[in-house]
Structure formats: structure tokens, C-alpha cells
Design a protein around this motif. Structure first.
Motif, PDB file in Angstrom:
ATOM      1  N   SER A  69       3.976   1.012 -13.037  1.00 31.49           N
ATOM      2  CA  SER A  69       4.644   0.359 -11.552  1.00 31.49           C
ATOM      3  C   SER A  69       4.841  -0.653 -11.673  1.00 31.49           C
ATOM      4  CB  SER A  69       2.766   0.488 -11.048  1.00 31.49           C
ATOM      5  OG  SER A  69       2.762  -0.049  -9.508  1.00 31.49           O
ATOM      6  N   THR A  70       5.929   0.022 -10.304  1.00 33.46           N
ATOM      7  CA  THR A  70       6.867  -1.233  -9.951  1.00 33.46           C
ATOM      8  C   THR A  70       6.361  -2.907  -9.187  1.00 33.46           C
ATOM      9  OG1 THR A  70       7.414  -0.596  -7.377  1.00 33.46           O
ATOM     10  CG2 THR A  70       8.977   0.132  -9.348  1.00 33.46           C
ATOM     11  N   GLU A  71       6.621  -3.597  -9.534  1.00 27.71           N
ATOM     12  CA  GLU A  71       6.102  -5.003  -8.575  1.00 27.71           C
ATOM     13  C   GLU A  71       6.468  -4.695  -7.439  1.00 27.71           C
ATOM     14  OE1 GLU A  71       7.105  -9.822  -9.662  1.00 27.71           O
ATOM     15  OE2 GLU A  71       8.734  -8.068 -10.260  1.00 27.71           O
ATOM     16  N   ALA A  72       7.197  -4.233  -6.842  1.00 29.17           N
ATOM     17  CA  ALA A  72       7.576  -4.769  -5.329  1.00 29.17           C
ATOM     18  C   ALA A  72       6.012  -3.667  -4.836  1.00 29.17           C
ATOM     19  CB  ALA A  72       8.454  -3.491  -4.498  1.00 29.17           C
ATOM     20  N   THR A  73       5.932  -2.202  -5.888  1.00 28.37           N
ATOM     21  CA  THR A  73       4.431  -1.244  -5.349  1.00 28.37           C
ATOM     22  C   THR A  73       3.507  -2.368  -5.978  1.00 28.37           C
ATOM     23  OG1 THR A  73       5.670   1.042  -6.096  1.00 28.37           O
ATOM     24  CG2 THR A  73       3.261   0.864  -6.207  1.00 28.37           C
ATOM     25  N   THR A  74       2.830  -2.997  -6.907  1.00 29.35           N
ATOM     26  CA  THR A  74       2.537  -4.052  -6.975  1.00 29.35           C
ATOM     27  C   THR A  74       1.916  -4.748  -5.929  1.00 29.35           C
ATOM     28  OG1 THR A  74       2.034  -3.480  -9.447  1.00 29.35           O
ATOM     29  CG2 THR A  74       0.897  -4.927  -9.119  1.00 29.35           C
ATOM     30  N   ASN A  75       3.114  -5.035  -5.422  1.00 20.84           N
ATOM     31  CA  ASN A  75       2.959  -6.591  -4.315  1.00 20.84           C
ATOM     32  C   ASN A  75       2.416  -6.392  -2.711  1.00 20.84           C
ATOM     33  OD1 ASN A  75       3.513  -8.749  -6.058  1.00 20.84           O
ATOM     34  ND2 ASN A  75       6.172  -8.544  -5.431  1.00 20.84           N
ATOM     35  N   LEU A  76       2.509  -5.068  -3.000  1.00 17.89           N
ATOM     36  CA  LEU A  76       1.885  -4.185  -1.535  1.00 17.89           C
ATOM     37  C   LEU A  76       0.636  -4.417  -1.391  1.00 17.89           C
ATOM     38  CD1 LEU A  76       4.419  -0.667  -1.195  1.00 17.89           C
ATOM     39  CD2 LEU A  76       3.789  -2.647   0.365  1.00 17.89           C
ATOM     40  N   ALA A  77      -0.128  -4.615  -2.507  1.00 14.23           N
ATOM     41  CA  ALA A  77      -1.550  -4.465  -2.818  1.00 14.23           C
ATOM     42  C   ALA A  77      -1.835  -6.113  -2.464  1.00 14.23           C
ATOM     43  CB  ALA A  77      -2.328  -3.956  -3.963  1.00 14.23           C
TER      44      ALA A  77
END
Length: 73
Positions: free
Chosen positions: A9-17
Motif C-alpha cells: 500500500s502506498t504511504e499516502a493510502t495508509t496515511n488516510l487511516a
């Protein structure tokens, strides 16, 4: 929040959490397997993405910084 295949998972996607107010974040994955997939249509975009390391997942970045993952047998 549980993120399965977090190393893909991209860092940006995980940061959404993280910014959505989750109280606990569990990343499950293997930083030695497939990296995140990126779909970039032009060479300049690809060069900029590689320079910014957007192909590195948050999971892998934390491992690089010394966070030791828990390995299940």
C-alpha cells in the motif's frame, strides 16, 4: 484499523487511516515482497515519483527507520 498487505500500500493510502482519527493502526505485510504499484503515464512523473520515494510503503519506511516488525511463525 487493520491494513492488510500494508507493504503493498502506498504511504499516502495508509496515511488516510491515520488522519481519519483511528485509535489503533495495525499494519500487516511483508516488506520483502512486492512494493506498492504505481500507475504513472509519463517519464517526468515517474522520475519525480521515484525521487520522492512514493513507491515506498509506510510499512517499509518504518522498518528502514528501525521499527522492528513482529514476525508470526
Amino acid at each position: 484499523m487493520l491494513v492488510d498487505e500494508a507493504a503493498q500500500s502506498t504511504e499516502a493510502t495508509t496515511n488516510l487511516a491515520l488522519v481519519s482519527g483511528c485509535a489503533l493502526l495495525v499494519l500487516v505485510g511483508d516488506d520483502h515482497q512486492l512494493p506498492p504499484s504505481l500507475c504513472l503515464r509519463s517519464r517526468p512523473n515517474m522520475d519525480a515519483a521515484l525521487e520522492a520515494e512514493v513507491h515506498v510503503s509506510l510499512f517499509e519506511r518504518w522498518v528502514r527507520l528501525g521499527v522492528r516488525p513482529v514476525t508470526l511463525n
